[in-house]
Design a protein around this motif. Structure first.
Motif, PDB file in Angstrom:
ATOM      1  N   GLY A  24      45.199 -31.704   6.986  1.00 33.60           N
ATOM      2  CA  GLY A  24      43.791 -31.679   6.317  1.00 33.60           C
ATOM      3  C   GLY A  24      43.073 -30.585   7.515  1.00 33.60           C
ATOM      4  N   LYS A  25      42.180 -31.184   7.842  1.00 38.24           N
ATOM      5  CA  LYS A  25      41.113 -30.258   8.655  1.00 38.24           C
ATOM      6  C   LYS A  25      41.856 -29.965  10.056  1.00 38.24           C
ATOM      7  N   TYR A  44      31.587 -44.299   4.441  1.00 39.05           N
ATOM      8  CA  TYR A  44      32.760 -44.080   3.541  1.00 39.05           C
ATOM      9  C   TYR A  44      32.957 -45.108   2.404  1.00 39.05           C
ATOM     10  N   LYS A  88      39.004 -39.810   3.770  1.00 43.13           N
ATOM     11  CA  LYS A  88      37.524 -39.458   4.149  1.00 43.13           C
ATOM     12  C   LYS A  88      37.627 -39.260   5.657  1.00 43.13           C
ATOM     13  N   GLY A 138      39.600 -36.590   7.223  1.00 34.94           N
ATOM     14  CA  GLY A 138      39.269 -35.124   6.417  1.00 34.94           C
ATOM     15  C   GLY A 138      40.619 -34.621   5.918  1.00 34.94           C
ATOM     16  N   VAL A 139      41.373 -35.537   5.426  1.00 30.69           N
ATOM     17  CA  VAL A 139      42.749 -34.919   4.583  1.00 30.69           C
ATOM     18  C   VAL A 139      42.634 -35.198   3.151  1.00 30.69           C
ATOM     19  N   GLU A 140      43.401 -34.518   2.386  1.00 28.59           N
ATOM     20  CA  GLU A 140      43.429 -34.774   0.816  1.00 28.59           C
ATOM     21  C   GLU A 140      44.820 -34.850   0.363  1.00 28.59           C
TER      22      GLU A 140
END
Lengths: 254, 254, 254, 254
Positions: C80-81, C152, C209, C212-214
C-alpha cells in the motif's frame, strides 16, 4: 520452589528395614491398614513430605489449626520378631501421572538411603459389590516372593487385575524392580463404595504373617462394624451410591 | 519466559507489616473485603504480578484499554493504631495446583523481604443456601491465634471445613507455617451462588478488630442491598441457579 | 527437545514493520482475514514455528504429503502506502495457558528483533446468533490508538467483551504492552457456529484503512456466499448446531 | 527423575535399518501388525523405554509378576531380502501432547544413532462402521514415496484423513521430516469398535511388499476369526457399542 520437599524431624538408624506403603486409594484399604499398624506398633513420625503434586490445600484439624496436605514417614524398630519398619502414609497420592512418578522416585531414593531391603504396598481391589469375606490379591517383583506369599493365602491370578495396578501401590513395585528391590503388593477385595476396614484387616492378616509381627484388631473391628451397620441400612433402603466414595482419592484416574 | 514476573512501581519501606490476601474465590468474599479495605484506607499499588499460571487473557477496561490479567500488591502505612499493611488482590488465582504452589511460594518470598510478621487470608465458606447473618469461620497456624480470634467472634469448629481449605487462602497458611509466619484465615459464610458483600462485611468486621483499624461500610452495604434485591426477585421467581456464579474463579476445583 | 522451535527460510530486512496476527479462533475470523491479506498482497513465508504446545498431529496435504502442525510467519515489503508487514498464521493456538504464554512471548521476541513498531491482532467476537452486518469491536494498549481506530468505525465498548479477550489475540496485546509496543485488537462480530468470511471482511475493511493498503475482496465474498447458502438451508430446516463449529480451535477454553 | 529412561539390554550393530512403529491406537491395528511381524521374524528386544509421560501403572503378568508400563525396541537382522529392522511397540503412547512430542523426539534420536534410513508407522483409520475389506490409507514425507507405495495398493487421498493424523504415527512422520528421514504412515481402515486383526493384516500385506520380506498370517487370521465371531453375534443382537473399544488408548484425544 522444589517440586517435592522433605522435612526430617529425625533421621533414624535402621537395620535392613522393611518399607510399607499405605496411601489413600480404593476403599482406603491401604491407608487404614498402614495407619492401624502404625498405631498398634507405636511407630514414630520422622519426616514430612510436601509437594506441588498434591492439591493446593490445608486440612483443618481439631482446634482450628491447619496442616498443609502431605505424606508422612514413620518408623518402628524391632517390631515382632525383630524387624525394623518404615511406613508411608498421607492425605493424598500425586495428583497427576508426572507427580506419581516423581513422588515414587523420591520416596525410593529416601528409603534406599535408609537401607530398605523389601517393600510391601497395600491397597484395595475394587469389585463393585459388597464383599463379605474379602480375598487378598497379590502381585510381586520376583517369583519366589509369589510362592512365599501364596503360603499366607494371597491369591495371584493370571493377569489379575486386568487393568494392571494404577497409582502408588503399583508404581512403587514397578520402579523398585528397576532398583532391584524385592517388592510385593497386597490388594484387599473391596466394593469401592465405602472405606473398608474389613478389607484392611484381611490385608493386615497377611502382612503380619509375612513380617512376623502381631497386632490387635479390635480397633479395626469396631470400625468395620460401623461400616457394616451403614451398609445394612443402605441395603434395606435399596439405595445404591452412584459413585464410589473413595473415588476422589484417585481423581486423575478416569 | 519466567513462570512468574513481578514489576515494582515502588519498593515501600514498611514497619513489621501485616499481610492481607483477598483473591477471587467462593462468593468473592475475600476479594470484596480486601478491595474495600484498600479503597477505604487509601492503600497504594506498588507491584504487578503476571504469570503463565493465570489464564491467557486480557481484561478490557473502560475506554477500550486492555490489561493483562494479574495479581497486585498494595500497601498503606500507619493505618488505624499505627499498623502497616500489604494487600494481595487480583483477577485470578493460579489455574492449577502447581501454579497455586508456585504463586504462593513467590508471594511468601516477596512479603518476607518486606518484613511481614503476620498474615490474614480472607475467603468465603460456601454453604449452598442463602445466609442472613453470615458467621465467620477461622483457621490458624498457632493456638494462641485461635484464642485471640475467638474473642472477636470467629468460629473455630472441629475439623470445619471438612474438606479443608482449597486455594490461595489455605495454601498461604500452610506454607507460611513452614516459614514460621503466624497466620489466620477468615472465611465468611456464603451461599456460593452470588458475590456476597454481606459476607465480606462480616469478615471485615472481624479483621478490623484484629488490626485495630476503622473503616466505613456504606459502600459495601449498598452493594449488599443490590444483591439482596436480586436474590429476593429470584426467590419470588423460584429460580435456582444450577451453578454457583463464582465457581469459575476456582475452576480447577472439582 | 526445545519447547518451541523456529526454522527460518529467510531473515527479511524490514523497515519498521507492522505485525498482524490471524490465528484460528471463534469463526476463524482472524485466520480468514490474515490469510486473505497474505494472498492478496503476495506475502512470502519466511519462518515455521513448531512446538510441543501444539497438538501431536500432522496435517495431510494434497498428494498425501504430511506437514507437522505449526504456526507460520510471512512478510511483505512496501505494501500500500509503503508499509512493511509481518503476518502470523497457523493451524492452532497453544493448547494450554502455559503454551499460550510461552508462544506469545516467543513471537514477541522474534518480531522485536525484526523491528516491529505496531501490532494488529484479528479475531472473532462470538454473539451466538447469525449477524447480517457484523460490527468490529476493538481493544487497544494506548488511548490515542482507541481514538484513531474509532475514526475507522471500530466500536470500543465499556468493558466489552465482558469476559475479556482469551487467547493469542488478547495475550499479544497484554504482553506487548509490557514491552511498550503499541497494539490494537479487532474482533469481528460472528455467530460462533460457522467459519465466517463476512466477519473477516468487516475486520479487513477496518484494517486496510488503518494500514493504508488496498485489497480485492472477491475471494472472501465468494466464500461468504457459500456460507450464507449453508446457513440459509439450515435455517429452513430449523437445524441448530449444538456446538459452535470453531470451538475446537480453542478447546482449552471452557 | 529423567522424563524418559531407556535401558538397553544390547546395542545392536545394524546396516541401514528400517524403523517400524506399532504403538496402541485405533483398533490397535499398528500394535497387532508390528507384534505379528516381531513374532514371525523372530525379532529380539534390545531396549526398554520408561517415562513419566506414561500412566503411573504396572501390568500384572502371568504368575503375578509386575511390569512397569513401557515401550520396547526390537531388532532383527537380515530379514527377507536382507533388510535390518527395528520395531517400536508398547503398552501406551504418551499421555499428553508434551509427552507425545518428547517421546517421539527421544525415539528419533535413538534410531538416528542406530543409522535408521527410513520409517514406517502403522495405525488404524477409524470409519465408524464394520469394514469387510479394509483399505490401507497412506501419508508420506516425500513425493516419490507416495508413488512407490501406490504401486503396493496404498490409497493416498486428497487431504484424507481430514483431521490429520494424531499421535505417534503422525508425529513420527512430521518430526522425521524435520530430520530429513524418509517416512511413510500406513493406516488400515477399521471400525474403531474392536481390536482389528483383519485391518492389521491389510496393513502388513502392504508393508511386507515394501520391505521385501515374507511372513505367515495364520496367527492373525485366527485372531480375525475370533473377532468376526464376536461382531457377528453383536450384529444379530443389534447391539451397538456406544464408544470405540480402543478409544482409551488415546484418551487425550477428543
Amino acid at each position: 520452589m522444589e517440586n517435592i520437599i522433605i522435612r526430617y524431624s529425625e533421621k533414624p538408624k535402621l537395620n535392613k528395614p522393611v518399607f510399607i506403603e499405605g496411601l489413600p486409594g480404593i476403599g482406603n484399604v491401604g491407608k487404614l491398614a498402614a495407619e492401624h499398624l502404625i498405631d498398634e506398633l507405636g511407630a514414630k513420625k520422622f519426616a514430612d513430605i510436601y509437594s506441588k503434586y498434591f492439591p493446593p490445600q490445608v486440612m483443618v484439624q481439631d482446634g482450628g489449626l491447619v496442616k498443609l496436605v502431605n505424606n508422612e514417614l514413620y518408623y518402628v524398630k524391632n517390631a515382632g520378631k525383630g524387624v525394623d519398619l518404615i511406613f508411608l502414609v498421607g492425605d493424598y497420592q500425586g495428583m497427576n501421572p508426572e507427580g506419581q512418578y516423581e513422588l515414587t522416585d523420591f520416596v525410593l531414593q529416601v528409603i534406599k538411603e535408609l537401607g530398605v531391603q523389601a517393600i510391601f504396598t497395600l491397597g484395595g481391589y475394587g469389585v463393585g459389590r459388597i464383599v463379605d469375606k474379602p480375598k487378598v490379591f497379590g502381585a510381586a517383583t520376583h517369583e519366589d516372593l509369589v510362592k512365599e506369599m501364596e503360603k499366607y493365602g494371597v491369591v495371584f491370578s493370571r493377569g489379575e487385575p486386568g487393568t494392571g495396578i494404577v497409582g502408588a501401590s503399583g508404581l512403587l513395585l514397578g520402579m523398585a524392580f528397576l532398583h532391584d528391590i524385592r517388592s510385593v503388593c497386597f490388594m484387599g477385595e473391596t466394593s469401592g463404595y465405602f472405606v473398608d476396614p474389613k478389607s484392611a484387616r484381611a490385608v493386615l492378616e497377611v502382612l503380619i504373617k509375612a513380617l512376623g509381627v502381631e497386632v490387635d484388631f479390635s480397633e479395626l473391628e469396631s470400625k468395620a462394624k460401623q461400616i457394616d451397620a451403614i451398609t445394612a441400612r443402605l441395603r434395606e433402603a435399596e439405595v445404591k451410591p452412584e459413585e464410589p466414595a473413595a473415588g476422589r482419592d484417585l481423581g486423575y484416574i478416569g
